[in-house]
Design a protein around this motif. Structure first.
Motif, PDB file in Angstrom:
ATOM      1  N   LEU A  22       0.849  -1.183   0.000  1.00  0.00           N
ATOM      2  CA  LEU A  22       0.000   0.000   0.000  1.00  0.00           C
ATOM      3  C   LEU A  22       0.889   1.239   0.000  1.00  0.00           C
ATOM      4  CD1 LEU A  22      -2.735  -1.039   2.597  1.00  0.00           C
ATOM      5  CD2 LEU A  22      -2.880  -1.076   0.107  1.00  0.00           C
ATOM      6  N   PRO A  23       0.674   2.165  -0.959  1.00  0.00           N
ATOM      7  CA  PRO A  23       1.537   3.349  -1.023  1.00  0.00           C
ATOM      8  C   PRO A  23       1.255   4.317   0.123  1.00  0.00           C
ATOM      9  CG  PRO A  23      -0.263   3.539  -2.586  1.00  0.00           C
ATOM     10  CD  PRO A  23      -0.359   2.158  -1.998  1.00  0.00           C
ATOM     11  N   VAL A  24       2.274   5.062   0.520  1.00  0.00           N
ATOM     12  CA  VAL A  24       2.086   6.112   1.515  1.00  0.00           C
ATOM     13  C   VAL A  24       1.733   7.399   0.784  1.00  0.00           C
ATOM     14  CG1 VAL A  24       3.686   5.045   3.128  1.00  0.00           C
ATOM     15  CG2 VAL A  24       4.547   6.715   1.487  1.00  0.00           C
ATOM     16  N   ASP A  25       0.980   8.265   1.456  1.00  0.00           N
ATOM     17  CA  ASP A  25       0.579   9.502   0.795  1.00  0.00           C
ATOM     18  C   ASP A  25       1.294  10.712   1.379  1.00  0.00           C
ATOM     19  OD1 ASP A  25      -0.625   9.909   3.219  1.00  0.00           O
ATOM     20  OD2 ASP A  25      -2.676   9.954   2.480  1.00  0.00           O
ATOM     21  N   ASN A  26       2.367  10.442   2.100  1.00  0.00           N
ATOM     22  CA  ASN A  26       3.113  11.529   2.711  1.00  0.00           C
ATOM     23  C   ASN A  26       4.575  11.109   2.820  1.00  0.00           C
ATOM     24  OD1 ASN A  26       4.276  13.423   4.569  1.00  0.00           O
ATOM     25  ND2 ASN A  26       2.203  13.931   5.265  1.00  0.00           N
ATOM     26  N   VAL A 108       3.291   7.406  11.683  1.00  0.00           N
ATOM     27  CA  VAL A 108       3.178   8.804  11.287  1.00  0.00           C
ATOM     28  C   VAL A 108       1.829   8.979  10.614  1.00  0.00           C
ATOM     29  CG1 VAL A 108       4.187  10.677   9.939  1.00  0.00           C
ATOM     30  CG2 VAL A 108       5.679   8.944  10.967  1.00  0.00           C
ATOM     31  N   VAL A 109       1.012   9.859  11.151  1.00  0.00           N
ATOM     32  CA  VAL A 109      -0.341  10.047  10.638  1.00  0.00           C
ATOM     33  C   VAL A 109      -0.289  10.863   9.341  1.00  0.00           C
ATOM     34  CG1 VAL A 109      -2.634  11.004  11.116  1.00  0.00           C
ATOM     35  CG2 VAL A 109      -1.314   9.933  12.951  1.00  0.00           C
ATOM     36  N   SER A 110      -1.068  10.430   8.372  1.00  0.00           N
ATOM     37  CA  SER A 110      -1.092  11.099   7.070  1.00  0.00           C
ATOM     38  C   SER A 110      -2.474  11.685   6.795  1.00  0.00           C
ATOM     39  CB  SER A 110      -0.715  10.112   5.962  1.00  0.00           C
ATOM     40  OG  SER A 110      -1.677   9.077   5.895  1.00  0.00           O
ATOM     41  N   GLU A 111      -2.606  12.250   5.601  1.00  0.00           N
ATOM     42  CA  GLU A 111      -3.879  12.864   5.228  1.00  0.00           C
ATOM     43  C   GLU A 111      -5.004  11.838   5.174  1.00  0.00           C
ATOM     44  OE1 GLU A 111      -5.679  15.781   1.705  1.00  0.00           O
ATOM     45  OE2 GLU A 111      -3.605  15.058   1.630  1.00  0.00           O
ATOM     46  N   THR A 112      -4.669  10.634   4.728  1.00  0.00           N
ATOM     47  CA  THR A 112      -5.654   9.551   4.726  1.00  0.00           C
ATOM     48  C   THR A 112      -5.616   8.854   6.074  1.00  0.00           C
ATOM     49  OG1 THR A 112      -5.300   9.191   2.353  1.00  0.00           O
ATOM     50  CG2 THR A 112      -6.389   7.432   3.594  1.00  0.00           C
ATOM     51  N   PRO A 113      -6.663   8.914   6.866  1.00  0.00           N
ATOM     52  CA  PRO A 113      -6.648   8.274   8.194  1.00  0.00           C
ATOM     53  C   PRO A 113      -6.274   6.795   8.090  1.00  0.00           C
ATOM     54  CG  PRO A 113      -8.575   9.678   7.962  1.00  0.00           C
ATOM     55  CD  PRO A 113      -7.935   9.599   6.596  1.00  0.00           C
ATOM     56  N   GLY A 114      -5.391   6.367   8.990  1.00  0.00           N
ATOM     57  CA  GLY A 114      -4.897   5.001   8.928  1.00  0.00           C
ATOM     58  C   GLY A 114      -5.176   4.175  10.167  1.00  0.00           C
ATOM     59  N   ASN A 115      -6.165   4.600  10.963  1.00  0.00           N
ATOM     60  CA  ASN A 115      -6.562   3.849  12.161  1.00  0.00           C
ATOM     61  C   ASN A 115      -5.449   3.745  13.191  1.00  0.00           C
ATOM     62  OD1 ASN A 115      -9.261   3.189  11.241  1.00  0.00           O
ATOM     63  ND2 ASN A 115      -8.303   1.738   9.827  1.00  0.00           N
ATOM     64  N   GLU A 116      -4.580   4.765  13.222  1.00  0.00           N
ATOM     65  CA  GLU A 116      -3.480   4.737  14.195  1.00  0.00           C
ATOM     66  C   GLU A 116      -3.983   4.743  15.631  1.00  0.00           C
ATOM     67  OE1 GLU A 116      -1.875   6.401  10.393  1.00  0.00           O
ATOM     68  OE2 GLU A 116      -3.626   6.866  11.653  1.00  0.00           O
TER      69      GLU A 116
END
Length: 232
Positions: A22-26, A108-116
């Protein structure tokens, strides 16, 4: 009906994908953990009993399917071989690492929420990760959280720890934020700290400090009428 026990035949690392693809967006998802890994390689240059993984599949047998990894942005394991069999790891497979789970995990939290703050926290707690850091420098207001939240596993549940930099005695490192320059980018970064709360310098900073000391010594010698170039 016979129940399937996944521990009967656990797959080897050669059979498992390196990550979830899965690609990262940040870009920070790559830069921040790699920066910590680079600094750690200088702090523990003589140690061979640790491994720091970046965006790497972490396979464990505490979930529904051992072939489905969780992929932290960064994680640190102590008590494992720095390099296993003179080969680089494709992934981190707990049952091939003496059942040692990472003691520290970074998301690291990105623009797309990742359920961290939800499902990932539950997975890491079930896995037994001692320290879980959620770094949210850009979207913390959106998420109604703080930019830096460090949790410690206590009686099977994560409890938020107060103080920064925060000293992790079981690991022998502190973690915190500071402004600095990395990859030609001036901004806030995560850094390792010693027990006294002093930030460990980067290789670039160590080189710069050495050059400044050398220049001061040259200037001092010249003030005494001594040409430093003539000193053997």
């Amino acid at each position: 009906m016979v129940q399937y026990d996944p521990k009967v035949r656990l797959p080897s690392s050669e059979e498992l994908p390196e990550t979830d693809n899965l690609p990262v967006d940040n870009e920070l998802h790559i830069l921040v953990p790699n920066f910590l890994r680079f600094i750690l390689s200088f702090i523990w240059t003589t140690r061979n009993n640790w491994f720091f993984g970046v965006n790497m599949g972490l396979y464990h047998a505490t979930g529904v399917n051992p072939r489905v990894p969780i992929v932290p942005d960064g994680f640190l394991s102590l008590g494992v071989d720095r390099i296993r069999g003179n080969k680089l790891r494709k992934s981190y497979v707990v049952w091939e690492e003496k059942e040692i789970v990472p003691q520290f995990v970074l998301e690291v939290v990105s623009e797309t929420p990742g359920n961290e703050y939800e499902s990932k926290m539950e997975i890491y707690a079930r896995l037994g990760v001692l320290y879980y850091l959620i770094y949210n420098p850009d979207f913390w207001l959106r998420d109604r959280h703080e930019p830096f939240e460090l949790y410690r596993l206590i009686d099977g549940e994560y409890q938020r720890q107060i103080g920064e930099p925060y000293w992790m005695p079981e690991i022998g490192l502190g973690i915190g934020r500071s402004r600095g320059n990395h990859d030609r980018l001036e901004r806030e970064w995560l850094y390792w700290y010693n027990q006294q709360g002093q930030r460990y310098p980067t290789l670039e900073e160590q080189t710069q400090q050495a050059q400044q000391r050398s220049q001061k010594l040259e200037n001092y010698l010249r003030s005494l009428g001594i040409d430093p170039d003539t000193i053997q």
